[in-house]
Scaffold this motif. Structure first.
Motif, PDB file in Angstrom:
ATOM      1  N   GLU A 307      13.699  89.488  15.915  1.00 49.97           N
ATOM      2  CA  GLU A 307      14.485  90.063  17.010  1.00 49.97           C
ATOM      3  C   GLU A 307      14.098  91.535  17.213  1.00 49.97           C
ATOM      4  N   VAL A 308      13.905  92.246  16.103  1.00 46.63           N
ATOM      5  CA  VAL A 308      13.493  93.652  16.171  1.00 46.63           C
ATOM      6  C   VAL A 308      12.094  93.762  16.791  1.00 46.63           C
ATOM      7  N   LEU A 309      11.183  92.863  16.389  1.00 45.85           N
ATOM      8  CA  LEU A 309       9.816  92.914  16.911  1.00 45.85           C
ATOM      9  C   LEU A 309       9.778  92.639  18.413  1.00 45.85           C
ATOM     10  N   SER A 310      10.680  91.765  18.906  1.00 44.57           N
ATOM     11  CA  SER A 310      10.764  91.513  20.347  1.00 44.57           C
ATOM     12  C   SER A 310      11.127  92.803  21.087  1.00 44.57           C
ATOM     13  N   ALA A 311      12.087  93.540  20.527  1.00 41.40           N
ATOM     14  CA  ALA A 311      12.498  94.809  21.136  1.00 41.40           C
ATOM     15  C   ALA A 311      11.375  95.844  21.044  1.00 41.40           C
ATOM     16  N   ALA A 312      10.647  95.842  19.926  1.00 39.31           N
ATOM     17  CA  ALA A 312       9.530  96.785  19.761  1.00 39.31           C
ATOM     18  C   ALA A 312       8.429  96.508  20.781  1.00 39.31           C
ATOM     19  N   ALA A 313       8.177  95.220  21.082  1.00 41.60           N
ATOM     20  CA  ALA A 313       7.174  94.871  22.101  1.00 41.60           C
ATOM     21  C   ALA A 313       7.580  95.437  23.461  1.00 41.60           C
ATOM     22  N   ALA A 314       8.889  95.388  23.765  1.00 38.35           N
ATOM     23  CA  ALA A 314       9.385  95.965  25.024  1.00 38.35           C
ATOM     24  C   ALA A 314       9.144  97.474  25.051  1.00 38.35           C
ATOM     25  N   ALA A 315       9.384  98.138  23.923  1.00 39.62           N
ATOM     26  CA  ALA A 315       9.147  99.588  23.836  1.00 39.62           C
ATOM     27  C   ALA A 315       7.668  99.908  24.021  1.00 39.62           C
ATOM     28  N   GLY A 316       6.798  99.038  23.509  1.00 35.27           N
ATOM     29  CA  GLY A 316       5.348  99.236  23.649  1.00 35.27           C
ATOM     30  C   GLY A 316       4.910  99.223  25.108  1.00 35.27           C
ATOM     31  N   VAL A 317       5.388  98.250  25.878  1.00 36.27           N
ATOM     32  CA  VAL A 317       5.027  98.192  27.305  1.00 36.27           C
ATOM     33  C   VAL A 317       5.691  99.341  28.061  1.00 36.27           C
ATOM     34  N   SER A 318       6.893  99.721  27.628  1.00 36.87           N
ATOM     35  CA  SER A 318       7.602 100.831  28.264  1.00 36.87           C
ATOM     36  C   SER A 318       6.775 102.122  28.222  1.00 36.87           C
ATOM     37  N   VAL A 319       6.181 102.411  27.068  1.00 35.31           N
ATOM     38  CA  VAL A 319       5.378 103.640  26.967  1.00 35.31           C
ATOM     39  C   VAL A 319       3.975 103.449  27.527  1.00 35.31           C
ATOM     40  N   SER A 331       8.561  91.410  27.403  1.00 34.66           N
ATOM     41  CA  SER A 331       8.897  90.821  26.102  1.00 34.66           C
ATOM     42  C   SER A 331       9.555  89.462  26.292  1.00 34.66           C
ATOM     43  N   LEU A 332      10.442  89.366  27.262  1.00 34.61           N
ATOM     44  CA  LEU A 332      11.157  88.110  27.520  1.00 34.61           C
ATOM     45  C   LEU A 332      10.227  87.035  28.067  1.00 34.61           C
ATOM     46  N   GLU A 333       9.370  87.420  29.040  1.00 39.18           N
ATOM     47  CA  GLU A 333       8.541  86.431  29.744  1.00 39.18           C
ATOM     48  C   GLU A 333       7.282  86.051  28.972  1.00 39.18           C
ATOM     49  N   GLU A 334       6.691  87.034  28.295  1.00 39.59           N
ATOM     50  CA  GLU A 334       5.332  86.811  27.799  1.00 39.59           C
ATOM     51  C   GLU A 334       5.231  86.628  26.290  1.00 39.59           C
ATOM     52  N   VAL A 335       5.973  87.414  25.490  1.00 43.50           N
ATOM     53  CA  VAL A 335       5.683  87.365  24.046  1.00 43.50           C
ATOM     54  C   VAL A 335       6.779  86.746  23.186  1.00 43.50           C
ATOM     55  N   SER A 336       8.045  86.819  23.603  1.00 38.56           N
ATOM     56  CA  SER A 336       9.126  86.400  22.702  1.00 38.56           C
ATOM     57  C   SER A 336       9.318  84.895  22.692  1.00 38.56           C
ATOM     58  N   TYR A 337       9.687  84.394  21.508  1.00 37.04           N
ATOM     59  CA  TYR A 337       9.939  82.967  21.310  1.00 37.04           C
ATOM     60  C   TYR A 337      11.445  82.720  21.278  1.00 37.04           C
ATOM     61  N   THR A 343      19.425  90.757  21.747  1.00 39.50           N
ATOM     62  CA  THR A 343      18.071  91.323  21.711  1.00 39.50           C
ATOM     63  C   THR A 343      17.712  91.942  23.057  1.00 39.50           C
ATOM     64  N   LEU A 344      18.207  91.357  24.152  1.00 38.55           N
ATOM     65  CA  LEU A 344      17.952  91.911  25.490  1.00 38.55           C
ATOM     66  C   LEU A 344      18.505  93.332  25.586  1.00 38.55           C
ATOM     67  N   TRP A 345      19.749  93.533  25.136  1.00 41.39           N
ATOM     68  CA  TRP A 345      20.354  94.872  25.205  1.00 41.39           C
ATOM     69  C   TRP A 345      19.596  95.849  24.310  1.00 41.39           C
ATOM     70  N   ARG A 346      19.278  95.388  23.114  1.00 43.07           N
ATOM     71  CA  ARG A 346      18.599  96.301  22.183  1.00 43.07           C
ATOM     72  C   ARG A 346      17.184  96.627  22.653  1.00 43.07           C
ATOM     73  N   SER A 347      16.512  95.642  23.260  1.00 43.56           N
ATOM     74  CA  SER A 347      15.173  95.891  23.825  1.00 43.56           C
ATOM     75  C   SER A 347      15.250  96.959  24.906  1.00 43.56           C
ATOM     76  N   PHE A 348      16.282  96.851  25.731  1.00 44.47           N
ATOM     77  CA  PHE A 348      16.456  97.822  26.818  1.00 44.47           C
ATOM     78  C   PHE A 348      16.669  99.222  26.248  1.00 44.47           C
ATOM     79  N   PHE A 349      17.487  99.312  25.181  1.00 41.48           N
ATOM     80  CA  PHE A 349      17.753 100.606  24.553  1.00 41.48           C
ATOM     81  C   PHE A 349      16.475 101.184  23.930  1.00 41.48           C
TER      82      PHE A 349
END
Length: 812
Positions: A307-319, A331-337, A343-349
């Motif tokens: 769950e943490v790695l899914s959020a980290a992937a979102a942060a990676g694309v963000s930067v 993260s939701l569409e392409e990499v997360s299983y 996890t959606l809220w935490r990814s956003f944060f």
């Protein structure tokens, strides 16, 4: 038969003992007994066939006859996973629920327990904050370093060698048109021979450009090869596989993080046709995995860690793109299983904090998060959807062509001697790229700068060749320039861009997949942006010279600003990126966050959908899925439908002529019997039955848990010898008083393994494996155990039905 486990022919990675040398190199801390198990290197099957276990000769101790309930306290290492194994999502989630229930119940007992409960609940958000800060800081460092080192190939700043070309000229008193020719910045020919004009100066600059490019790329490949073999490539296929529940130790470790950060700067600066955006996702996930070790909740639970790695992937694309919302959707569409709402809220944060950190660093000095941010103000006309759809078709065709060509080249690299010489391959590709790139100013500049130039909407002060129009300022109204006739500079730029397009199309095929960090987003966007700009200028000139045509007459009068070539470049970039990756929603959001133009969503959607349909018509897989299949990763694609009418009994093992299923009985086998089974078989788990005659299923026990438990019992408990009975029941079986101590292992037994009947359709079995993330499923008939289906069996079965080689489902 039991569950098999996977081995990888990856030299230099730990394959031996369970000795607890825990570091954050590992994806999970392991503690336990020292056991050597060499793994088979040749043709390892999918859920790892382990090589033979070295038999353990625990000292036989004569003890009093007493029963040992050995595992009342959980043993270190029990319930953890070996390398290249699939996690048990159901068990991990169950363990987390138990942990949470215990903390909640204790919180009512004391103030300290209540504080612990609150800190446990808050730890996830704190971890996201750390990930965002670290990912944003590293992205800023990478951006600044890559910008400086890219300019270093062309010259150096005398005011301070650490300034790049743009920063060097900020304090200069040169005019706006000569802003790139300030006296503080010297090209290599000016430094070495004193002047920058003439054939010799050109050859000298050419030579220095190639030498720097070769130096950077060789340093990158040698660092990757020597210190972190996992730091090569984009990392997204492997991250998709890890997020689906697979374990690749070291892939997200601290060494990979350090080396990937350094070599990413070197690879981008070398001028190779690659980008930093994909690898930034890997870097952010390495940050997430490393920081997980600060919190017990995430360190000890593989499902929570994902769950943490899914959020980290979102942060990676963000930067990477300055697109926090696009990062979450990616993260939701392409990499997360597995992507629950939490996890959606935490990814956003995490994405928000990462973008804020990068904005605070301001790596490009323009208050933007990316080099190619652009704003368009002119509206588009409905008729322009036709060229936008054409760009979508081009993007789909290019995506399908690229995937097929790149996979064919990567397969050749794997199966021939080419793969044995990664340094030579990088040297040759860099040399060819640098030699071809230097003469053309559009390939000489960094790809991000090229995209920025192509997205740019020509203003009055723009001095690039792309903006050399024939000016007639009598018709200028305010800031908007009318469509104008192209001057000689525009025609020169068109030829150079056409040559750059051909070079980018072909050189990227050979670059992606080399042993250096290499992203695909930027090269794909560059190909699309060039094609889009060419089409945009063609449309602009068509409207200028033929404004009385029917298609233009209603909306494009003479002297009006009708066509924006930069918009076509943006739409083309989205189309090509969509054709290669098959992203849709996240792609459109990333592109409009890049451009700040909500009114261009429809053109972007039209191009993205057209490119996806076009590419899907030629081949169903995106580039990341294709690389997952090429590498034989155990990934069950959730997007594909299983439409065949086979049954569980057709797929399960043992098959008709196979030896019978290897099982352990619940209360009649000795320690020696179980050790013999472990030594003679290669499975990573065994069904437990009432007796061999009845075959009534009791549960499932993992090989790893058995080994650790028996080894620890031999060392620490009196009376456990080879003839001791192992039992998995609540009560010990009746035995004579003279019998040695018995070993109770009920606590490591999974009493609720997933079972299906032999008549269950395989489409339901495949769905169960996908949605629950199972490792194995037991097959029964009238309550009796018949066989087992592992994830490997499912993947092989799908490959067979797709007329592919089932033996390609291994971890290469």
């Amino acid at each position: 038969m039991g569950l098999e486990v996977l081995a990888m022919d990856q030299k230099g990675y730990r394959r031996g003992s369970f000795q607890s040398s825990t570091s954050d190199e590992d994806m999970l801390e392991i503690a336990g007994a020292s056991l050597d198990f060499p793994m088979a290197d040749d043709d390892p099957p999918l859920d790892r066939e382990m090589g033979g276990f070295s038999s353990y000769n625990g000292g036989e101790m004569n003890g009093t006859s007493k029963m040992m309930d050995f595992l009342e306290e959980p043993l270190p290492g029990v319930g953890t996973y070996e390398d290249f194994n699939t996690i048990d999502w159901v068990r991990e989630k169950s363990r987390d629920r138990d942990r949470h229930r215990e903390i909640t119940s204790r919180s009512k007992e004391s103030t300290w327990a209540l504080i612990h409960s609150v800190s446990d609940a808050f730890s996830g958000w704190l971890l996201m904050l750390f990930i965002g800060l670290l990912a944003g800081s590293l992205a800023g460092l990478i951006d600044i370093s890559a910008h400086w080192m890219t300019d270093l190939k062309e010259g150096v700043c005398l005011a301070g060698f650490w300034f790049n070309h743009e920063h060097c000229c900020w304090k200069s008193n040169t005019t706006f048109t000569d802003r790139d020719k300030c006296p503080e910045w010297k090209s290599w020919s000016q430094l070495i021979i004193g002047h920058g004009e003439g054939a010799f100066a050109y050859i000298l600059n050419y030579l220095m450009y190639v030498i720097w490019a070769l130096l950077f790329s060789l340093l990158a490949v040698l660092l990757v090869k020597g210190f972190a073999p996992y730091a090569c490539g984009s990392g997204i296929p492997e991250i998709k596989t890890i997020l689906s529940g697979f374990i690749i130790r070291g892939y997200l470790g601290k060494w990979t993080l350090i080396i990937k950060t350094i070599t990413l700067v070197l690879a981008v600066s070398s001028g190779l046709s690659l980008g930093k955006e994909g690898p930034l996702v890997h870097v952010a996930c390495c940050c997430g995995n490393t920081l997980c070790h600060l919190f017990t909740k995430y360190r000890k639970n593989e499902a929570k860690r994902r769950e943490v790695l899914s959020a980290a992937a979102a942060a990676g694309v963000s930067v990477a793109f300055g697109a926090p919302i696009g990062g979450v959707l990616f993260s939701l569409e392409e990499v997360s299983y597995y992507f629950p709402l939490k996890t959606l809220w935490r990814s956003f944060f995490a994405a928000l904090v990462a973008a804020f950190t990068l904005r605070s660093i301001n790596p490009f000095g323009n208050s933007r998060l990316v080099l190619f941010y652009v704003e368009f103000h002119m509206p588009w006309h409905l008729l322009e959807l036709v060229p936008f759809v054409l760009l979508g078709i081009f993007g789909g065709l290019w995506g399908a062509f690229f995937i097929r060509s790149n996979i064919a080249w990567c397969r050749r690299r794997k199966t021939t001697k080419l793969g044995k010489y990664p340094v030579l391959e990088v040297f040759v590709v860099t040399a060819i790229t640098a030699i071809l790139a230097f003469p053309n100013e559009y390939t000489r500049m960094s790809t991000s700068e090229l995209i920025s130039e192509l997205f740019n909407d020509c203003g009055i002060l723009d001095s690039s060749k792309l903006c050399e129009y024939v000016n007639d300022f009598n018709s200028t109204k305010g800031d908007d320039l009318p469509d104008r006739a192209a001057g000689p500079g525009v025609y020169t730029a068109m030829w150079q861009l056409a040559l750059a397009l051909v070079m980018k199309v072909f050189i990227t095929i050979f670059t992606f997949g080399m042993k250096v960090p290499s992203g695909l987003f930027i090269p794909s966007m560059a190909v699309g942006a060039i094609a889009g700009r060419l089409l945009g200028v063609a449309m602009e000139q068509l409207a200028f010279y033929h404004h009385d045509w029917v298609i233009f007459s209603g909306w494009c009068s003479q002297g009006a600003d009708c066509i924006t070539p930069g918009l076509y470049a943006m739409v083309g970039a989205a189309a090509c990126l969509g054709g290669v990756t098959r992203m849709t929603v996240s792609l459109v959001v990333i592109m409009f966050e890049l451009t700040g133009g909500l009114e261009y969503i429809v053109p972007l959607m039209a191009a993205a959908m057209t490119s996806k349909w076009m590419a899907d018509a030629i081949g169903r897989e995106g580039i990341y899925d294709a690389h997952i299949r090429l590498n034989g990763y155990p990934f069950l694609e959730a997007k594909e439908e299983f439409s065949h009418k086979t049954l569980a009994m057709d797929v399960m093992r043992p098959r008709r002529n196979d030896p019978p299923l290897t099982v352990i009985t619940q209360d009649s086998m000795t320690v020696e019997d179980v050790e013999t089974i472990i030594n003679e078989t290669t499975y990573s788990g065994y069904p437990v039955v009432v007796s061999r005659e009845s075959q009534r299923l009791v549960g499932f026990v993992l090989r790893r848990d058995l080994i650790i438990s028996i080894e620890n019992a031999r060392k620490k408990q009196d009376g456990i010898v080879s003839t001791s009975i192992i039992y998995f029941t609540d009560h010990s079986p009746p035995l004579p008083p003279s019998f040695p101590s018995m070993l109770k292992l009920r606590s490591i037994l999974d009493l609720s393994p997933f079972t299906v009947t032999d008549q269950t359709p395989m489409e339901i079995v495949v769905d169960i494996f996908r949605k629950l993330g199972l490792r194995q499923c037991l097959v029964t008939h009238n309550g009796k155990l018949l066989g087992i289906i592992t994830k490997k069996d499912v993947l092989k079965h799908i490959a067979q039905l797709a007329n592919q080689d089932p033996d390609s489902i291994l971890f290469n």
